[in-house]
Design a protein around this motif. Sequence first.
Motif, PDB file in Angstrom:
ATOM      1  N   LYS A 137       0.820  -1.197   0.000  1.00  0.00           N
ATOM      2  CA  LYS A 137       0.000   0.000   0.000  1.00  0.00           C
ATOM      3  C   LYS A 137       0.858   1.253   0.000  1.00  0.00           C
ATOM      4  O   LYS A 137       2.049   1.188   0.292  1.00  0.00           O
ATOM      5  CB  LYS A 137      -0.926   0.012   1.232  1.00  0.00           C
ATOM      6  CG  LYS A 137      -0.182   0.165   2.562  1.00  0.00           C
ATOM      7  CD  LYS A 137      -1.122   0.125   3.740  1.00  0.00           C
ATOM      8  CE  LYS A 137      -2.117   1.242   3.773  1.00  0.00           C
ATOM      9  NZ  LYS A 137      -1.502   2.590   3.917  1.00  0.00           N
ATOM     10  N   ALA A 149       8.581   2.223  -4.817  1.00  0.00           N
ATOM     11  CA  ALA A 149       7.715   1.061  -4.647  1.00  0.00           C
ATOM     12  C   ALA A 149       8.508  -0.200  -4.962  1.00  0.00           C
ATOM     13  O   ALA A 149       9.239  -0.250  -5.961  1.00  0.00           O
ATOM     14  CB  ALA A 149       6.491   1.165  -5.552  1.00  0.00           C
ATOM     15  N   ASN A 151       9.355  -3.738  -6.321  1.00  0.00           N
ATOM     16  CA  ASN A 151       8.927  -4.602  -7.424  1.00  0.00           C
ATOM     17  C   ASN A 151       9.405  -6.019  -7.131  1.00  0.00           C
ATOM     18  O   ASN A 151      10.617  -6.280  -7.127  1.00  0.00           O
ATOM     19  CB  ASN A 151       9.505  -4.086  -8.749  1.00  0.00           C
ATOM     20  CG  ASN A 151       8.978  -4.859  -9.948  1.00  0.00           C
ATOM     21  OD1 ASN A 151       9.347  -6.002 -10.156  1.00  0.00           O
ATOM     22  ND2 ASN A 151       8.111  -4.227 -10.719  1.00  0.00           N
ATOM     23  N   ALA A 160       7.934   5.266  -8.433  1.00  0.00           N
ATOM     24  CA  ALA A 160       6.574   5.252  -8.958  1.00  0.00           C
ATOM     25  C   ALA A 160       6.129   6.711  -8.995  1.00  0.00           C
ATOM     26  O   ALA A 160       5.900   7.322  -7.952  1.00  0.00           O
ATOM     27  CB  ALA A 160       5.645   4.415  -8.081  1.00  0.00           C
ATOM     28  N   THR A 214       1.437   0.139 -13.362  1.00  0.00           N
ATOM     29  CA  THR A 214       0.579   1.301 -13.138  1.00  0.00           C
ATOM     30  C   THR A 214      -0.296   1.034 -11.923  1.00  0.00           C
ATOM     31  O   THR A 214      -1.031   0.041 -11.886  1.00  0.00           O
ATOM     32  CB  THR A 214      -0.302   1.587 -14.363  1.00  0.00           C
ATOM     33  OG1 THR A 214       0.522   1.736 -15.527  1.00  0.00           O
ATOM     34  CG2 THR A 214      -1.098   2.869 -14.167  1.00  0.00           C
ATOM     35  N   TYR A 215      -0.186   1.909 -10.921  1.00  0.00           N
ATOM     36  CA  TYR A 215      -0.957   1.791  -9.688  1.00  0.00           C
ATOM     37  C   TYR A 215      -2.080   2.834  -9.685  1.00  0.00           C
ATOM     38  O   TYR A 215      -1.834   4.019  -9.938  1.00  0.00           O
ATOM     39  CB  TYR A 215      -0.086   2.048  -8.458  1.00  0.00           C
ATOM     40  CG  TYR A 215       1.119   1.150  -8.317  1.00  0.00           C
ATOM     41  CD1 TYR A 215       1.037  -0.059  -7.631  1.00  0.00           C
ATOM     42  CD2 TYR A 215       2.360   1.533  -8.829  1.00  0.00           C
ATOM     43  CE1 TYR A 215       2.149  -0.873  -7.481  1.00  0.00           C
ATOM     44  CE2 TYR A 215       3.474   0.731  -8.689  1.00  0.00           C
ATOM     45  CZ  TYR A 215       3.368  -0.476  -8.012  1.00  0.00           C
ATOM     46  OH  TYR A 215       4.483  -1.263  -7.863  1.00  0.00           O
ATOM     47  N   TYR A 216      -3.289   2.406  -9.374  1.00  0.00           N
ATOM     48  CA  TYR A 216      -4.427   3.303  -9.195  1.00  0.00           C
ATOM     49  C   TYR A 216      -4.736   3.316  -7.691  1.00  0.00           C
ATOM     50  O   TYR A 216      -5.233   2.316  -7.150  1.00  0.00           O
ATOM     51  CB  TYR A 216      -5.630   2.823  -9.994  1.00  0.00           C
ATOM     52  CG  TYR A 216      -5.411   2.843 -11.498  1.00  0.00           C
ATOM     53  CD1 TYR A 216      -5.952   3.848 -12.293  1.00  0.00           C
ATOM     54  CD2 TYR A 216      -4.647   1.841 -12.121  1.00  0.00           C
ATOM     55  CE1 TYR A 216      -5.749   3.863 -13.670  1.00  0.00           C
ATOM     56  CE2 TYR A 216      -4.438   1.856 -13.497  1.00  0.00           C
ATOM     57  CZ  TYR A 216      -4.994   2.863 -14.259  1.00  0.00           C
ATOM     58  OH  TYR A 216      -4.782   2.866 -15.627  1.00  0.00           O
ATOM     59  N   VAL A 217      -4.423   4.428  -7.024  1.00  0.00           N
ATOM     60  CA  VAL A 217      -4.422   4.472  -5.562  1.00  0.00           C
ATOM     61  C   VAL A 217      -5.492   5.420  -5.032  1.00  0.00           C
ATOM     62  O   VAL A 217      -5.556   6.591  -5.446  1.00  0.00           O
ATOM     63  CB  VAL A 217      -3.041   4.932  -5.043  1.00  0.00           C
ATOM     64  CG1 VAL A 217      -3.038   4.996  -3.510  1.00  0.00           C
ATOM     65  CG2 VAL A 217      -1.943   4.003  -5.548  1.00  0.00           C
ATOM     66  N   PRO A 224      -4.187   0.650  -3.181  1.00  0.00           N
ATOM     67  CA  PRO A 224      -4.309   0.431  -4.622  1.00  0.00           C
ATOM     68  C   PRO A 224      -5.603  -0.331  -4.915  1.00  0.00           C
ATOM     69  O   PRO A 224      -5.871  -1.368  -4.304  1.00  0.00           O
ATOM     70  CB  PRO A 224      -3.084  -0.411  -4.963  1.00  0.00           C
ATOM     71  CG  PRO A 224      -2.119  -0.173  -3.839  1.00  0.00           C
ATOM     72  CD  PRO A 224      -2.985   0.001  -2.630  1.00  0.00           C
ATOM     73  N   GLN A 227      -4.344  -2.466 -10.559  1.00  0.00           N
ATOM     74  CA  GLN A 227      -2.927  -2.504 -10.923  1.00  0.00           C
ATOM     75  C   GLN A 227      -2.781  -3.169 -12.293  1.00  0.00           C
ATOM     76  O   GLN A 227      -3.342  -4.241 -12.531  1.00  0.00           O
ATOM     77  CB  GLN A 227      -2.109  -3.274  -9.885  1.00  0.00           C
ATOM     78  CG  GLN A 227      -0.614  -3.244 -10.136  1.00  0.00           C
ATOM     79  CD  GLN A 227       0.159  -4.043  -9.091  1.00  0.00           C
ATOM     80  OE1 GLN A 227       0.901  -4.967  -9.426  1.00  0.00           O
ATOM     81  NE2 GLN A 227      -0.010  -3.688  -7.836  1.00  0.00           N
ATOM     82  N   GLN A 229       0.139  -4.400 -15.202  1.00  0.00           N
ATOM     83  CA  GLN A 229       1.559  -4.707 -15.358  1.00  0.00           C
ATOM     84  C   GLN A 229       1.877  -5.028 -16.816  1.00  0.00           C
ATOM     85  O   GLN A 229       1.230  -5.894 -17.410  1.00  0.00           O
ATOM     86  CB  GLN A 229       1.948  -5.917 -14.504  1.00  0.00           C
ATOM     87  CG  GLN A 229       1.668  -5.791 -13.026  1.00  0.00           C
ATOM     88  CD  GLN A 229       2.020  -7.069 -12.285  1.00  0.00           C
ATOM     89  OE1 GLN A 229       2.927  -7.814 -12.671  1.00  0.00           O
ATOM     90  NE2 GLN A 229       1.300  -7.346 -11.216  1.00  0.00           N
TER      91      GLN A 229
END
Length: 306
Positions: A137, A149, A151, A160, A214-217, A224, A227, A229
Amino acid sequence: MGRISTLVLIGVGAFFIALAPLMKFWAAGKIISAPANQWGVTRLEAKGAQYFSTQDLKVLTADLDVIVTTRGDVKEADSDRVVWDEATVVNDVTNHRPQIVISDRRSAFDKYTGVGMNCCGVNISKTPVTLEGQIYKFPFDTEKKTYRAFNSTAGKAFDAQFVREDTVDGLPVYVFEQTVPPTKTETRSAPANVLGMTGTAMVQVDRWYDGKVTYYVEPTTGSPVRQDQQRHEVLKTQDGVERSPAFVADVKMTDRTVGDLVAQAKDGKSKMNLLRNIIPLVLLIVGVALVGAGVLLGRRAPEAGA
Protein backbone atom coordinates in the motif's frame (compact mmCIF):
# COMPACT_ATOMS: atom_id res chain seq x y z
CA MET A 1 -25.18 19.95 44.95
CA GLY A 2 -25.68 22.60 42.27
CA ARG A 3 -22.05 23.63 42.47
CA ILE A 4 -20.93 20.01 42.07
CA SER A 5 -23.15 19.57 39.01
CA THR A 6 -21.72 22.76 37.51
CA LEU A 7 -18.15 21.58 37.99
CA VAL A 8 -18.97 18.14 36.56
CA LEU A 9 -20.58 19.62 33.44
CA ILE A 10 -17.72 22.04 32.85
CA GLY A 11 -15.09 19.35 33.56
CA VAL A 12 -16.64 16.76 31.23
CA GLY A 13 -17.22 19.41 28.57
CA ALA A 14 -13.61 20.59 28.75
CA PHE A 15 -12.44 16.97 28.49
CA PHE A 16 -14.50 16.44 25.31
CA ILE A 17 -13.18 19.69 23.82
CA ALA A 18 -9.59 18.61 24.52
CA LEU A 19 -10.29 15.11 23.20
CA ALA A 20 -11.63 16.33 19.82
CA PRO A 21 -8.31 17.53 18.31
CA LEU A 22 -6.49 14.59 19.90
CA MET A 23 -8.81 12.19 18.10
CA LYS A 24 -8.53 14.09 14.80
CA PHE A 25 -4.78 14.61 14.65
CA TRP A 26 -3.31 11.71 16.62
CA ALA A 27 -5.61 8.90 17.72
CA ALA A 28 -7.22 8.37 14.31
CA GLY A 29 -3.78 7.86 12.77
CA LYS A 30 -2.99 5.19 15.35
CA ILE A 31 -6.31 3.41 15.06
CA ILE A 32 -6.30 3.20 11.25
CA SER A 33 -3.69 0.74 9.94
CA ALA A 34 -3.10 -2.25 7.67
CA PRO A 35 -4.57 -5.40 9.27
CA ALA A 36 -2.36 -8.03 10.88
CA ASN A 37 -4.90 -10.75 10.06
CA GLN A 38 -5.07 -9.97 6.34
CA TRP A 39 -6.73 -12.58 4.16
CA GLY A 40 -7.59 -12.05 0.52
CA VAL A 41 -7.53 -13.50 -2.98
CA THR A 42 -6.69 -11.29 -5.95
CA ARG A 43 -7.24 -12.46 -9.52
CA LEU A 44 -5.51 -11.11 -12.60
CA GLU A 45 -5.58 -12.09 -16.25
CA ALA A 46 -3.36 -11.78 -19.31
CA LYS A 47 -4.77 -12.17 -22.82
CA GLY A 48 -2.49 -13.48 -25.58
CA ALA A 49 0.57 -13.80 -23.33
CA GLN A 50 3.77 -15.52 -24.44
CA TYR A 51 5.77 -17.72 -22.11
CA PHE A 52 8.53 -20.29 -22.40
CA SER A 53 7.09 -23.65 -21.41
CA THR A 54 9.62 -25.83 -19.60
CA GLN A 55 7.31 -28.78 -20.23
CA ASP A 56 7.22 -28.29 -24.01
CA LEU A 57 10.64 -26.61 -24.33
CA LYS A 58 9.14 -23.95 -26.57
CA VAL A 59 7.27 -20.66 -26.42
CA LEU A 60 3.49 -20.91 -26.09
CA THR A 61 0.85 -18.23 -26.59
CA ALA A 62 -2.07 -18.35 -24.18
CA ASP A 63 -4.60 -16.55 -22.03
CA LEU A 64 -3.42 -16.74 -18.43
CA ASP A 65 -5.28 -16.78 -15.12
CA VAL A 66 -3.27 -15.46 -12.16
CA ILE A 67 -4.39 -16.15 -8.58
CA VAL A 68 -2.69 -14.32 -5.70
CA THR A 69 -3.52 -15.36 -2.13
CA THR A 70 -2.37 -13.11 0.73
CA ARG A 71 -2.43 -14.12 4.40
CA GLY A 72 -1.25 -12.17 7.43
CA ASP A 73 1.11 -13.79 9.93
CA VAL A 74 -0.49 -12.49 13.13
CA LYS A 75 2.23 -13.93 15.38
CA GLU A 76 4.90 -11.73 13.78
CA ALA A 77 2.87 -8.50 13.88
CA ASP A 78 3.57 -5.87 16.52
CA SER A 79 2.60 -2.27 17.32
CA ASP A 80 4.33 -0.93 14.19
CA ARG A 81 4.47 -3.70 11.59
CA VAL A 82 2.48 -6.39 9.87
CA VAL A 83 3.83 -9.46 8.07
CA TRP A 84 2.03 -10.89 5.05
CA ASP A 85 2.69 -14.12 3.14
CA GLU A 86 1.73 -14.26 -0.52
CA ALA A 87 1.36 -17.23 -2.90
CA THR A 88 0.95 -16.77 -6.66
CA VAL A 89 -0.25 -19.42 -9.11
CA VAL A 90 -0.36 -18.84 -12.88
CA ASN A 91 -2.59 -21.09 -14.99
CA ASP A 92 -2.54 -21.45 -18.80
CA VAL A 93 -6.24 -21.37 -19.71
CA THR A 94 -5.78 -21.77 -23.48
CA ASN A 95 -3.60 -24.88 -23.40
CA HIS A 96 -5.16 -26.30 -20.22
CA ARG A 97 -1.90 -26.19 -18.29
CA PRO A 98 -2.43 -25.54 -14.58
CA GLN A 99 0.28 -24.10 -12.36
CA ILE A 100 2.77 -23.14 -15.06
CA VAL A 101 4.28 -20.79 -12.46
CA ILE A 102 4.12 -21.11 -8.67
CA SER A 103 5.86 -18.52 -6.52
CA ASP A 104 5.68 -17.08 -3.04
CA ARG A 105 7.02 -14.19 -1.02
CA ARG A 106 7.02 -12.96 2.57
CA SER A 107 6.90 -9.25 3.32
CA ALA A 108 7.02 -7.10 6.44
CA PHE A 109 6.02 -3.45 6.35
CA ASP A 110 5.04 -0.49 8.51
CA LYS A 111 1.30 -0.85 9.02
CA TYR A 112 0.77 2.93 8.91
CA THR A 113 3.04 4.03 6.04
CA GLY A 114 3.31 0.82 3.98
CA VAL A 115 7.12 1.08 3.84
CA GLY A 116 9.01 -2.23 3.83
CA MET A 117 10.79 -3.51 6.94
CA ASN A 118 13.59 -6.09 7.01
CA CYS A 119 12.76 -8.68 9.62
CA CYS A 120 10.76 -11.83 10.18
CA GLY A 121 12.40 -13.84 7.38
CA VAL A 122 11.28 -11.70 4.44
CA ASN A 123 11.99 -13.49 1.16
CA ILE A 124 10.99 -14.07 -2.45
CA SER A 125 10.60 -17.75 -3.30
CA LYS A 126 12.59 -18.62 -0.17
CA THR A 127 15.51 -16.39 -1.16
CA PRO A 128 16.23 -13.64 1.41
CA VAL A 129 15.57 -10.15 0.12
CA THR A 130 16.11 -6.56 1.28
CA LEU A 131 12.83 -4.67 1.25
CA GLU A 132 12.51 -0.95 0.66
CA GLY A 133 9.81 1.43 -0.52
CA GLN A 134 6.07 0.81 -0.54
CA ILE A 135 5.09 -2.83 -0.34
CA TYR A 136 1.35 -3.47 -0.58
CA LYS A 137 0.00 0.00 0.00
CA PHE A 138 0.86 3.67 -0.22
CA PRO A 139 0.79 5.95 2.85
CA PHE A 140 -2.46 7.27 4.26
CA ASP A 141 -3.13 10.66 2.64
CA THR A 142 -1.07 9.77 -0.43
CA GLU A 143 0.44 12.82 -2.08
CA LYS A 144 0.91 13.74 -5.73
CA LYS A 145 4.62 12.96 -5.76
CA THR A 146 7.11 10.21 -6.55
CA TYR A 147 7.29 7.21 -4.19
CA ARG A 148 9.67 4.29 -4.15
CA ALA A 149 7.71 1.06 -4.65
CA PHE A 150 9.12 -2.45 -4.29
CA ASN A 151 8.93 -4.60 -7.42
CA SER A 152 8.86 -8.27 -6.45
CA THR A 153 9.85 -9.54 -9.91
CA ALA A 154 13.03 -7.46 -10.00
CA GLY A 155 13.56 -7.78 -6.23
CA LYS A 156 14.27 -4.04 -5.96
CA ALA A 157 12.48 -0.73 -5.42
CA PHE A 158 12.00 1.77 -8.24
CA ASP A 159 10.35 5.17 -8.53
CA ALA A 160 6.57 5.25 -8.96
CA GLN A 161 5.77 8.69 -10.35
CA PHE A 162 2.45 10.47 -9.97
CA VAL A 163 1.07 11.05 -13.47
CA ARG A 164 -2.59 12.06 -13.15
CA GLU A 165 -5.88 11.91 -11.31
CA ASP A 166 -8.51 9.44 -12.51
CA THR A 167 -11.53 7.43 -11.35
CA VAL A 168 -12.02 3.69 -10.96
CA ASP A 169 -15.66 2.60 -10.75
CA GLY A 170 -16.52 6.17 -9.78
CA LEU A 171 -13.89 6.33 -7.00
CA PRO A 172 -11.36 9.20 -7.33
CA VAL A 173 -7.79 7.86 -7.47
CA TYR A 174 -4.22 8.99 -8.04
CA VAL A 175 -2.35 7.17 -10.81
CA PHE A 176 1.33 6.29 -10.41
CA GLU A 177 3.58 4.71 -13.03
CA GLN A 178 6.71 2.70 -12.31
CA THR A 179 9.16 1.93 -15.11
CA VAL A 180 11.53 -0.95 -14.39
CA PRO A 181 14.77 -0.92 -16.45
CA PRO A 182 16.22 -4.19 -17.79
CA THR A 183 17.16 -6.22 -14.70
CA LYS A 184 18.71 -9.70 -14.56
CA THR A 185 16.62 -11.90 -12.29
CA GLU A 186 18.19 -15.37 -12.60
CA THR A 187 20.67 -17.59 -14.44
CA ARG A 188 19.97 -21.15 -15.52
CA SER A 189 21.05 -23.75 -18.10
CA ALA A 190 19.16 -24.87 -21.20
CA PRO A 191 19.88 -27.01 -24.30
CA ALA A 192 21.35 -24.89 -27.09
CA ASN A 193 18.93 -26.21 -29.74
CA VAL A 194 15.94 -25.17 -27.64
CA LEU A 195 17.18 -21.60 -27.89
CA GLY A 196 17.57 -21.72 -31.67
CA MET A 197 21.31 -22.41 -31.50
CA THR A 198 23.23 -25.28 -33.07
CA GLY A 199 24.12 -28.31 -31.02
CA THR A 200 22.56 -29.94 -27.99
CA ALA A 201 25.05 -28.87 -25.33
CA MET A 202 23.77 -27.07 -22.25
CA VAL A 203 24.37 -23.31 -22.29
CA GLN A 204 23.88 -20.72 -19.61
CA VAL A 205 21.06 -18.23 -20.11
CA ASP A 206 20.11 -15.18 -18.09
CA ARG A 207 16.53 -14.11 -17.53
CA TRP A 208 16.04 -10.35 -17.98
CA TYR A 209 12.97 -8.42 -16.92
CA ASP A 210 11.76 -4.94 -17.75
CA GLY A 211 8.32 -3.44 -17.71
CA LYS A 212 5.88 -0.89 -16.39
CA VAL A 213 3.53 -1.08 -13.42
CA THR A 214 0.58 1.30 -13.14
CA TYR A 215 -0.96 1.79 -9.69
CA TYR A 216 -4.43 3.30 -9.20
CA VAL A 217 -4.42 4.47 -5.56
CA GLU A 218 -7.28 5.79 -3.42
CA PRO A 219 -5.36 8.65 -1.74
CA THR A 220 -7.09 8.86 1.66
CA THR A 221 -6.43 5.22 2.55
CA GLY A 222 -3.39 4.70 0.29
CA SER A 223 -5.02 1.53 -1.04
CA PRO A 224 -4.31 0.43 -4.62
CA VAL A 225 -7.66 -0.47 -6.18
CA ARG A 226 -6.30 -1.47 -9.58
CA GLN A 227 -2.93 -2.50 -10.92
CA ASP A 228 -1.76 -3.06 -14.51
CA GLN A 229 1.56 -4.71 -15.36
CA GLN A 230 3.39 -4.67 -18.68
CA ARG A 231 5.89 -7.51 -18.32
CA HIS A 232 8.70 -8.18 -20.76
CA GLU A 233 10.96 -11.07 -19.75
CA VAL A 234 13.44 -12.65 -22.15
CA LEU A 235 16.23 -15.23 -22.11
CA LYS A 236 19.71 -14.07 -23.15
CA THR A 237 22.88 -16.08 -23.54
CA GLN A 238 26.09 -14.93 -21.90
CA ASP A 239 27.06 -13.00 -25.05
CA GLY A 240 24.06 -10.72 -24.47
CA VAL A 241 22.05 -12.02 -27.42
CA GLU A 242 18.29 -12.36 -26.83
CA ARG A 243 17.35 -15.96 -27.63
CA SER A 244 13.72 -16.37 -26.58
CA PRO A 245 10.77 -14.75 -24.83
CA ALA A 246 10.42 -15.98 -21.25
CA PHE A 247 7.23 -14.18 -20.20
CA VAL A 248 5.70 -11.35 -22.22
CA ALA A 249 2.27 -10.16 -21.16
CA ASP A 250 -0.05 -7.34 -20.16
CA VAL A 251 -1.40 -8.46 -16.80
CA LYS A 252 -4.47 -6.75 -15.38
CA MET A 253 -6.73 -7.27 -12.40
CA THR A 254 -10.12 -8.77 -13.22
CA ASP A 255 -13.21 -6.56 -13.02
CA ARG A 256 -14.44 -8.50 -9.99
CA THR A 257 -11.17 -7.99 -8.10
CA VAL A 258 -11.18 -4.28 -8.95
CA GLY A 259 -14.79 -4.02 -7.74
CA ASP A 260 -13.91 -5.73 -4.44
CA LEU A 261 -10.89 -3.47 -3.88
CA VAL A 262 -12.94 -0.34 -4.66
CA ALA A 263 -15.59 -1.43 -2.13
CA GLN A 264 -12.89 -2.01 0.53
CA ALA A 265 -11.31 1.39 -0.19
CA LYS A 266 -14.68 3.13 0.07
CA ASP A 267 -15.33 1.42 3.41
CA GLY A 268 -11.88 2.40 4.70
CA LYS A 269 -12.35 5.97 3.50
CA SER A 270 -15.69 6.18 5.35
CA LYS A 271 -14.14 4.87 8.57
CA MET A 272 -11.30 7.38 8.32
CA ASN A 273 -13.80 10.20 7.79
CA LEU A 274 -15.72 9.00 10.86
CA LEU A 275 -12.61 8.93 13.05
CA ARG A 276 -11.00 12.09 11.71
CA ASN A 277 -13.97 14.37 11.18
CA ILE A 278 -17.36 13.23 12.42
CA ILE A 279 -16.40 11.96 15.88
CA PRO A 280 -14.10 14.94 16.65
CA LEU A 281 -16.84 17.35 15.54
CA VAL A 282 -19.43 15.59 17.73
CA LEU A 283 -17.01 15.67 20.68
CA LEU A 284 -16.41 19.38 20.15
CA ILE A 285 -20.12 20.21 19.90
CA VAL A 286 -21.04 18.13 22.95
CA GLY A 287 -18.11 19.59 24.90
CA VAL A 288 -19.08 23.17 24.14
CA ALA A 289 -22.71 22.39 25.00
CA LEU A 290 -21.72 20.86 28.36
CA VAL A 291 -19.44 23.76 29.26
CA GLY A 292 -22.19 26.20 28.28
CA ALA A 293 -24.73 24.30 30.36
CA GLY A 294 -22.34 24.24 33.32
CA VAL A 295 -21.71 27.99 33.11
CA LEU A 296 -25.44 28.69 32.82
CA LEU A 297 -26.19 26.44 35.78
CA GLY A 298 -23.47 28.17 37.79
CA ARG A 299 -25.01 31.56 37.16
CA ARG A 300 -28.49 30.40 38.13
CA ALA A 301 -27.37 28.74 41.35
CA PRO A 302 -26.63 32.02 43.27
CA GLU A 303 -29.92 33.52 42.06
CA ALA A 304 -31.79 30.51 43.40
CA GLY A 305 -29.94 30.85 46.73
CA ALA A 306 -30.88 34.52 47.02
